[in-house]
Design a protein around this motif. Sequence first.
Motif, short mmCIF file in Angstrom:
data_model
loop_
_atom_site.label_atom_id
_atom_site.label_comp_id
_atom_site.label_asym_id
_atom_site.label_seq_id
_atom_site.Cartn_x
_atom_site.Cartn_y
_atom_site.Cartn_z
N SER A 1 59.13 -28.71 30.39
CA SER A 1 57.70 -28.86 30.68
C SER A 1 57.43 -30.09 31.53
N TYR A 2 58.35 -31.06 31.54
CA TYR A 2 58.20 -32.20 32.45
C TYR A 2 58.41 -31.77 33.89
N GLN A 3 59.24 -30.77 34.10
CA GLN A 3 59.57 -30.32 35.46
C GLN A 3 58.62 -29.26 35.97
N ALA A 4 58.14 -28.42 35.08
CA ALA A 4 57.32 -27.28 35.51
C ALA A 4 56.07 -27.16 34.65
N PRO A 5 55.21 -28.17 34.64
CA PRO A 5 54.05 -28.16 33.73
C PRO A 5 53.08 -27.02 33.99
N GLU A 6 52.92 -26.62 35.25
CA GLU A 6 51.95 -25.55 35.53
C GLU A 6 52.35 -24.24 34.87
N SER A 7 53.66 -23.98 34.80
CA SER A 7 54.11 -22.73 34.18
C SER A 7 53.75 -22.70 32.70
N TYR A 8 53.67 -23.87 32.06
CA TYR A 8 53.31 -23.92 30.65
C TYR A 8 51.82 -23.63 30.46
N LEU A 9 51.01 -24.12 31.36
CA LEU A 9 49.58 -23.77 31.30
C LEU A 9 49.39 -22.28 31.53
N ASP A 10 50.13 -21.75 32.47
CA ASP A 10 49.99 -20.34 32.82
C ASP A 10 50.40 -19.43 31.65
N THR A 11 51.54 -19.73 31.05
CA THR A 11 52.05 -18.89 29.97
C THR A 11 51.37 -19.18 28.64
N ASN A 12 51.30 -20.44 28.27
CA ASN A 12 50.84 -20.77 26.92
C ASN A 12 49.32 -20.74 26.77
N VAL A 13 48.62 -21.18 27.81
CA VAL A 13 47.16 -21.17 27.73
C VAL A 13 46.60 -19.82 28.22
N LYS A 14 46.93 -19.46 29.45
CA LYS A 14 46.42 -18.19 29.98
C LYS A 14 46.96 -17.01 29.19
N GLY A 15 48.24 -17.07 28.81
CA GLY A 15 48.82 -15.97 28.03
C GLY A 15 48.11 -15.80 26.69
N THR A 16 47.78 -16.90 26.04
CA THR A 16 47.05 -16.81 24.78
C THR A 16 45.65 -16.24 25.00
N PHE A 17 45.02 -16.67 26.07
CA PHE A 17 43.69 -16.14 26.41
C PHE A 17 43.75 -14.62 26.60
N GLN A 18 44.77 -14.14 27.32
CA GLN A 18 44.90 -12.69 27.54
C GLN A 18 45.08 -11.96 26.21
N ALA A 19 45.90 -12.54 25.33
CA ALA A 19 46.14 -11.90 24.04
C ALA A 19 44.87 -11.87 23.19
N LEU A 20 44.10 -12.95 23.22
CA LEU A 20 42.85 -13.00 22.46
C LEU A 20 41.83 -12.00 22.99
N GLN A 21 41.74 -11.90 24.32
CA GLN A 21 40.82 -10.94 24.92
C GLN A 21 41.16 -9.52 24.51
N ALA A 22 42.48 -9.21 24.56
CA ALA A 22 42.91 -7.86 24.18
C ALA A 22 42.65 -7.60 22.71
N ALA A 23 42.88 -8.61 21.87
CA ALA A 23 42.63 -8.45 20.44
C ALA A 23 41.16 -8.22 20.16
N ARG A 24 40.31 -8.92 20.90
CA ARG A 24 38.87 -8.72 20.75
C ARG A 24 38.47 -7.31 21.20
N GLU A 25 39.02 -6.87 22.31
CA GLU A 25 38.69 -5.53 22.82
C GLU A 25 39.10 -4.44 21.84
N HIS A 26 40.25 -4.63 21.19
CA HIS A 26 40.76 -3.61 20.27
C HIS A 26 40.32 -3.84 18.82
N SER A 27 39.55 -4.90 18.58
CA SER A 27 39.03 -5.20 17.24
C SER A 27 40.14 -5.26 16.19
N VAL A 28 41.16 -6.03 16.48
CA VAL A 28 42.27 -6.15 15.54
C VAL A 28 41.78 -6.82 14.25
N SER A 29 42.46 -6.52 13.16
CA SER A 29 42.02 -7.04 11.87
C SER A 29 42.54 -8.45 11.59
#
Length: 336
Positions: free
Chosen positions: A93-121
């Motif tokens: 993460s010291y060498q490629a910090p942007e990739s961590y934002l992309d995967t860990n932050v944006k990836g989590t956002f995508q998963a949350l959006q999908a979970a909201r759309e599908h109304s997961v329990s």
Amino acid sequence: MTMNSERILVTGADGFIGSHLTEALVREGHQVRAFVFYNSFHQWGWLDDVSPEIRDEIEVYSGDIRDYQTVREAMRGMETVYHLAALISIPYSYQAPESYLDTNVKGTFQALQAAREHSVSRFIHTSTSEVYGTAQFVPIHERHPLHPQSPYAASKSGADQIALSYFHTYQLPVTIVRPFNTYGPRQSARAVIPAIITQIASGSGNIRLGDLTPTRDFNYIKDTVSGFIAAGQSKQTIGETVNIGSNFEISVGDTAKLIAEVMNAQIEIKQDPQRIRPSSSEVHRLWADNSKLKQLTGWVPAYGEIEGLKRGLAETAEWFTNPANLQRYKQGLYQI
């Protein structure tokens, strides 16, 4: 199939913790869909190594956690989501910090959006003890201030806050699990315990490590997995953040000595500059207060205290010293 069988999606199922969690959920009788990172070799990461009777029960979905379309399709029909997909190497993460934002932050956002759309329990999001930074007091409970000291920790802290915002804003049933340092079979050799074990197993008496003084709360993989499942099955954890830890603290140097004792080896430790974090980024002390998860779910670690750590190290060493497993690791190469 059990009476309480659920349809469960595990993202990051191809990784260290994810593969063990996937196995455990299948053994409990759940219908598990494993979201793995797409590659043209059709490899499923560590799921390729699970026993055939378990692997045959897993529905594997290859995709990219950063792509909403694939995440949404993978989540279709699921009741519970364990979200583990992430980049986790602190040095990288010291060498490629942007990739961590992309995967860990944006990836989590995508998963949350999908979970909201599908109304997961249930949506169980994976955090890390690194978000606390060096302990301001011990043991560290969930109200400890967040002080991320690396791009990795910052990305996970951001992902945690987005997950909590979906609970507060959209009432998505989110739980944040915050495991302290997990170890066990299949872990990357960039982590300190496998780094020590693989060097000893390859016949080296000179063990190359970074700083020996930081302390950690090490958790055997079986305890981490049982903590995830306990948090995911309890309604009391919805909207909560819970530590998964052993409530036992040990330094890196003493851990190396303990591993040498377990493996009946004589070692000499050499400090390797490339394994040392930037001074302000090193987390010097981590020690978990695990009382909240105990109170909410009844979970207790089976590998706690010094004797539990010894048992976990012995099981880990046994796996790594199997030649078929050891050859999976590139000896003599420090991989960040």
